[in-house]
Write a protein that holds these residues in place. Sequence first.
Motif, PDB file in Angstrom:
ATOM      1  N   THR A 101      32.329  40.476  38.030  1.00  0.00           N
ATOM      2  CA  THR A 101      32.908  40.818  36.738  1.00  0.00           C
ATOM      3  C   THR A 101      34.392  40.440  36.692  1.00  0.00           C
ATOM      4  N   LYS A 102      35.126  40.747  37.767  1.00  0.00           N
ATOM      5  CA  LYS A 102      36.555  40.414  37.813  1.00  0.00           C
ATOM      6  C   LYS A 102      36.780  38.906  37.784  1.00  0.00           C
ATOM      7  N   LEU A 103      35.898  38.136  38.427  1.00  0.00           N
ATOM      8  CA  LEU A 103      36.018  36.681  38.390  1.00  0.00           C
ATOM      9  C   LEU A 103      35.796  36.160  36.975  1.00  0.00           C
ATOM     10  N   GLU A 104      34.804  36.702  36.300  1.00  0.00           N
ATOM     11  CA  GLU A 104      34.517  36.279  34.924  1.00  0.00           C
ATOM     12  C   GLU A 104      35.656  36.628  33.963  1.00  0.00           C
ATOM     13  N   GLN A 105      36.366  37.708  34.246  1.00  0.00           N
ATOM     14  CA  GLN A 105      37.430  38.166  33.358  1.00  0.00           C
ATOM     15  C   GLN A 105      38.812  37.656  33.756  1.00  0.00           C
ATOM     16  N   ALA A 106      38.911  36.954  34.879  1.00  0.00           N
ATOM     17  CA  ALA A 106      40.211  36.493  35.379  1.00  0.00           C
ATOM     18  C   ALA A 106      40.866  35.523  34.404  1.00  0.00           C
TER      19      ALA A 106
END
Length: 135
Positions: A101-106
């Motif tokens: 999720t954090k990678l997608e939102q970075a």
Amino acid sequence: MSLQVRIMTPDRIFLNEEAEEIILPTNTGQMGVLKNHAPLITALDIGVMLIRSKNEWTPLALMGGFALVKQNQVTVLVNEAESAETIDPNEVENSFTIAKTKLEQAEGQKQKVEANFVFKRERARYQVIKQAKKM
């Protein structure tokens, strides 16, 4: 004769045993090593290393480093290594989902690089648990 495999981290010898075959996570993809392999040095990516001993595969999570193959000896130098026994199956699935999720939102180059590193680490740990359950 088989391969002598030694995995070393900065603080200890993680593994030192014989194997018939190994598969390494290199920067250019997976690479298999059998006995009498040509000598080489390769960079390792964050990923899963597979070791076959007595027809059983053992998955290990490696966190980047280098491998030296020479005269049926494989020396793996890594920042960190983990086996299925040291990874909490309940925690790793949650950590993997959060990292994804954090990678997608970075946003921004720095955030993306940092998030990608964490994602690759958690993916390797998650894959070790999944592969260990199959074996």
